[in-house]
Design a protein around this motif. Structure first.
Motif, PDB file in Angstrom:
ATOM      1  N   VAL A  95       0.926  -1.191  -0.012  1.00  0.00           N
ATOM      2  CA  VAL A  95       0.121  -0.062  -0.008  1.00  0.00           C
ATOM      3  C   VAL A  95       1.135   1.147   0.009  1.00  0.00           C
ATOM      4  CG1 VAL A  95      -1.764   1.385   1.223  1.00  0.00           C
ATOM      5  CG2 VAL A  95      -1.725  -1.229   1.426  1.00  0.00           C
ATOM      6  N   ASN A  96       0.536   2.224  -0.945  1.00  0.00           N
ATOM      7  CA  ASN A  96       1.269   3.499  -0.837  1.00  0.00           C
ATOM      8  C   ASN A  96      -0.011   4.421  -0.773  1.00  0.00           C
ATOM      9  OD1 ASN A  96       1.845   5.981  -2.371  1.00  0.00           O
ATOM     10  ND2 ASN A  96       3.649   5.363  -1.607  1.00  0.00           N
ATOM     11  N   ALA A  97       0.154   5.515   0.289  1.00  0.00           N
ATOM     12  CA  ALA A  97      -0.966   6.588   0.477  1.00  0.00           C
ATOM     13  C   ALA A  97      -0.196   7.759   0.457  1.00  0.00           C
ATOM     14  CB  ALA A  97      -1.465   6.173   1.501  1.00  0.00           C
ATOM     15  N   ILE A  98      -0.779   8.755  -0.058  1.00  0.00           N
ATOM     16  CA  ILE A  98      -0.326  10.083  -0.124  1.00  0.00           C
ATOM     17  C   ILE A  98      -1.319  11.097   0.006  1.00  0.00           C
ATOM     18  CG2 ILE A  98      -0.172  10.587  -2.510  1.00  0.00           C
ATOM     19  CD1 ILE A  98       2.255  12.338  -2.141  1.00  0.00           C
ATOM     20  N   ILE A  99      -1.583  12.073   1.112  1.00  0.00           N
ATOM     21  CA  ILE A  99      -2.582  13.060   1.448  1.00  0.00           C
ATOM     22  C   ILE A  99      -2.310  14.520   1.141  1.00  0.00           C
ATOM     23  CG2 ILE A  99      -3.670  11.434   2.761  1.00  0.00           C
ATOM     24  CD1 ILE A  99      -2.484  13.186   5.249  1.00  0.00           C
ATOM     25  N   PRO A 100      -3.082  15.380   1.094  1.00  0.00           N
ATOM     26  CA  PRO A 100      -2.685  16.863   1.136  1.00  0.00           C
ATOM     27  C   PRO A 100      -1.766  17.292   2.201  1.00  0.00           C
ATOM     28  CG  PRO A 100      -4.896  16.654   0.586  1.00  0.00           C
ATOM     29  CD  PRO A 100      -4.338  15.215   1.012  1.00  0.00           C
ATOM     30  N   PRO A 101      -0.897  18.266   2.131  1.00  0.00           N
ATOM     31  CA  PRO A 101      -0.653  19.108   1.133  1.00  0.00           C
ATOM     32  C   PRO A 101      -0.125  18.456  -0.098  1.00  0.00           C
ATOM     33  CG  PRO A 101       0.863  19.575   2.658  1.00  0.00           C
ATOM     34  CD  PRO A 101       0.153  18.665   3.285  1.00  0.00           C
ATOM     35  N   LEU A 102       0.565  17.302  -0.057  1.00  0.00           N
ATOM     36  CA  LEU A 102       1.528  16.920  -1.176  1.00  0.00           C
ATOM     37  C   LEU A 102       0.345  16.514  -2.350  1.00  0.00           C
ATOM     38  CD1 LEU A 102       4.226  14.564   0.541  1.00  0.00           C
ATOM     39  CD2 LEU A 102       4.162  17.025  -0.104  1.00  0.00           C
ATOM     40  N   SER A 103      -0.693  15.872  -2.246  1.00  0.00           N
ATOM     41  CA  SER A 103      -1.624  15.538  -3.345  1.00  0.00           C
ATOM     42  C   SER A 103      -2.737  16.559  -3.326  1.00  0.00           C
ATOM     43  CB  SER A 103      -2.257  14.238  -2.891  1.00  0.00           C
ATOM     44  OG  SER A 103      -2.958  14.240  -1.694  1.00  0.00           O
ATOM     45  N   ILE A 104      -2.750  17.374  -4.460  1.00  0.00           N
ATOM     46  CA  ILE A 104      -3.510  18.805  -4.557  1.00  0.00           C
ATOM     47  C   ILE A 104      -5.130  18.403  -4.362  1.00  0.00           C
ATOM     48  CG2 ILE A 104      -4.098  20.583  -5.825  1.00  0.00           C
ATOM     49  CD1 ILE A 104      -1.257  20.168  -7.243  1.00  0.00           C
ATOM     50  N   ASP A 105      -5.523  17.430  -4.925  1.00  0.00           N
ATOM     51  CA  ASP A 105      -7.006  16.999  -5.019  1.00  0.00           C
ATOM     52  C   ASP A 105      -7.490  16.413  -4.014  1.00  0.00           C
ATOM     53  OD1 ASP A 105      -7.039  18.413  -7.634  1.00  0.00           O
ATOM     54  OD2 ASP A 105      -6.463  16.481  -8.600  1.00  0.00           O
ATOM     55  N   GLY A 106      -6.550  15.673  -3.076  1.00  0.00           N
ATOM     56  CA  GLY A 106      -7.372  14.796  -1.824  1.00  0.00           C
ATOM     57  C   GLY A 106      -6.432  13.618  -1.703  1.00  0.00           C
ATOM     58  N   PRO A 107      -6.761  12.909  -1.096  1.00  0.00           N
ATOM     59  CA  PRO A 107      -6.012  11.660  -0.711  1.00  0.00           C
ATOM     60  C   PRO A 107      -6.048  10.561  -1.731  1.00  0.00           C
ATOM     61  CG  PRO A 107      -7.797  12.018   0.994  1.00  0.00           C
ATOM     62  CD  PRO A 107      -8.067  12.847  -0.243  1.00  0.00           C
ATOM     63  N   HIS A 108      -4.717  10.063  -1.896  1.00  0.00           N
ATOM     64  CA  HIS A 108      -4.709   8.844  -3.103  1.00  0.00           C
ATOM     65  C   HIS A 108      -4.292   7.811  -2.496  1.00  0.00           C
ATOM     66  CE1 HIS A 108      -5.400  11.684  -6.560  1.00  0.00           C
ATOM     67  NE2 HIS A 108      -4.982  12.557  -5.595  1.00  0.00           N
ATOM     68  N   VAL A 109      -4.547   6.707  -3.028  1.00  0.00           N
ATOM     69  CA  VAL A 109      -4.182   5.334  -2.413  1.00  0.00           C
ATOM     70  C   VAL A 109      -3.726   4.327  -3.608  1.00  0.00           C
ATOM     71  CG1 VAL A 109      -4.712   3.439  -0.938  1.00  0.00           C
ATOM     72  CG2 VAL A 109      -5.722   5.628  -0.306  1.00  0.00           C
ATOM     73  N   SER A 110      -2.619   3.685  -3.446  1.00  0.00           N
ATOM     74  CA  SER A 110      -2.509   2.671  -4.529  1.00  0.00           C
ATOM     75  C   SER A 110      -2.112   1.210  -3.727  1.00  0.00           C
ATOM     76  CB  SER A 110      -1.222   3.008  -5.224  1.00  0.00           C
ATOM     77  OG  SER A 110      -1.352   4.408  -5.897  1.00  0.00           O
ATOM     78  N   ILE A 111      -2.805   0.219  -4.009  1.00  0.00           N
ATOM     79  CA  ILE A 111      -2.751  -0.901  -3.350  1.00  0.00           C
ATOM     80  C   ILE A 111      -2.068  -2.093  -4.403  1.00  0.00           C
ATOM     81  CG2 ILE A 111      -3.713  -2.910  -2.246  1.00  0.00           C
ATOM     82  CD1 ILE A 111      -5.939  -0.951  -1.119  1.00  0.00           C
TER      83      ILE A 111
END
Length: 473
Positions: free
Chosen positions: A189-205
């Motif tokens: 799992v990789n997750a990234i949230i604001p402020p690094l991701s502009i539109d909102g949280p992103h998750v890749s599984i």
């Protein structure tokens, strides 16, 4: 009334020390906060509103401290009974299928990954990609497709992310807005949230296959043919050092797992990975995994440290899941100093690019080696480069098997043994092509014979193999 029901009628949720909470306890507590966002005008369909009411009533009844005395399976069984009883009190008529669907959704919110739980349990899905709360994509058979799965809002998604990372002792917040974690089944799992991701949280599984593909499965899938398989199995048994290169999602780790079948069970194998994905079936395997820094930025253990440490563990073979940085020089040193038969993977577009990237990673160790010295190390350590690729139709294939034969001047010389020749694309989008031997007998043939592996001369004859030219795979 069961003991669990009597204990559940406390009417409030106690304050819980997060340091001692079990994963499903914290999941239930944070899910109550998520449902506070679900209620009110415009909260969703009637079906969604029923789920929300039942969920809230359930969490109001539960005394989470009692869950610590039960294992998860027992807790799920008891909670399922309570949810069904709560549904009986709902005024809205529901058929049996709708009731069971609601029960499962509530259980997913309390014990699982909310809306993602059915996708995680679907064996046909290899990747789950969440682009904010209202876009969820999956990969099936190498093709991306959008699903109708969605979260209530970004806050709901962040709470599911927190549930995932907290279970492995990590955290995600404004001060640490990206994280790598692993699900209980090993999925990455990789997750990234604001402020690094502009539109909102992103998750890749990246899903972790429960059934490891064998070499026979890969032949049937058209990843390579029987002649190529015979050669690759011989290379592993003869303890040649193999580098598997390819792009993201091309099947490097899958191929590495499959080729490891040929490692004798009598050998001691040490695996080194950033995120544990390898599934070796040998009985004598030592699995090592890197550790990220803690909240103070201390305690990090990288792959280079693990490679150095593995040399003190009396390995017969060292397998580095993916070489990414300065550990490349220590891996090459190990291959050059008696640890034959080692395997590793590397991101690259071609076998030649793989050697160039390996050279770059060696330079990251800051040893100030001359270019020729680095190339001599690489040419001496690596025997074979196997390049895999995911084609436009989503199918994964071994595109090249190349042998490193030495150096000419300042250049590492290579020769192709097998290639996949593409002719075009069919009307249904499938790639047309066939596997082909180049007609060159490998220089390592004598090494194979020394290990009792006799490959027929016809194996390397310049002819098409495996698939007709009309369609490959």
């Amino acid at each position: 009334m069961s003991e669990f029901d009597r204990l559940s009628e406390s009417g409030s949720i106690p304050q819980i020390d997060l340091d001692t909470e079990l994963p499903w306890e914290r999941a239930a507590r944070t899910a109550l906060e998520a449902d506070a966002e679900f209620d009110g005008p415009g909260g969703g369909s009637e079906f969604q509103e029923i789920r929300t009411r039942v969920h809230r009533k359930l969490l109001e009844r539960l005394n989470l401290s009692t869950l610590s005395t039960r294992n998860e399976e027992e807790a799920v069984t008891e909670v399922r009974k309570i949810v069904r009883n709560l549904l009986d009190s709902e005024a809205t008529p529901l058929n049996l299928e709708e009731r069971e669907e609601l029960v499962e959704q509530v259980l997913h919110e309390v014990f699982g990954l909310g809306p993602l739980e059915p996708l995680v349990n679907d064996p046909s899905i290899s990747d789950i990609l969440v682009n904010t709360f209202d876009q969820v994509y999956v990969e099936r058979n190498g093709k991306l497709e959008r699903t109708d799965v969605r979260f209530k809002d970004n806050r709901h998604l962040v709470q599911v992310i927190d549930r995932i990372v907290s279970a492995v002792g990590r955290r995600i917040d404004d001060s640490s807005p990206m994280v790598d974690a692993r699900l209980p089944d090993g999925s990455r799992v990789n997750a990234i949230i604001p402020p690094l991701s502009i539109d909102g949280p992103h998750v890749s599984i990246r899903k972790f296959r429960r059934d490891v593909l064998s070499t026979g499965d890969l032949v049937r899938n058209g990843t390579f043919n029987d002649a190529m398989l015979e050669l690759m199995q011989g290379l592993v048994r003869a303890r040649l050092n193999v580098l598997i290169s390819g792009g993201t999602g091309s099947g490097k780790t899958t191929l590495l797992n499959a080729l490891s079948e040929s490692i004798p069970t009598s050998e001691r194998v040490v695996t080194i990975e950033d995120s544990a994905e390898l599934q070796l079936r040998q009985p004598h395997v030592v699995r090592l995994e890197t550790r990220p820094p803690n909240i103070e930025g201390r305690g990090q253990i990288d792959q280079r440290q693990l490679v150095i440490n593995s040399l003190r563990m009396r390995p017969d073979r060292i397998i580095v899941g993916e070489v990414r940085g300065s550990e490349a020089i220590d891996m090459l040193q190990a291959m050059n100093t008696g640890h034959d038969g080692s395997l590793t993977t590397l991101h690259a577009n071609t076998p030649r690019d793989a050697l160039a990237r390996l050279e770059t990673m060696v330079s990251m160790a800051n040893l100030n080696l001359p270019e020729r010295g680095m190339r001599q190390q690489i040419a001496s350590a690596i025997d074979i480069v196997i390049h895999v690729s995911r084609l436009a139709d989503g199918k994964r294939k071994v595109i090249q098997i190349a042998e490193i034969v030495g150096m000419e001047g300042e250049v590492i010389t290579m020769q192709d043994l097998f290639t996949f020749d593409r002719f075009g694309v069919d009307t249904d989008g499938s790639v047309l092509g066939s596997f082909k031997a180049t007609g060159i007998r490998p220089r390592c043939a004598e090494r194979l014979q020394a290990y009792g592996i006799d490959l027929a001369e016809t194996l390397f004859a310049n002819a098409d193999f495996g698939f007709p030219k009309e369609k490959a795979g």
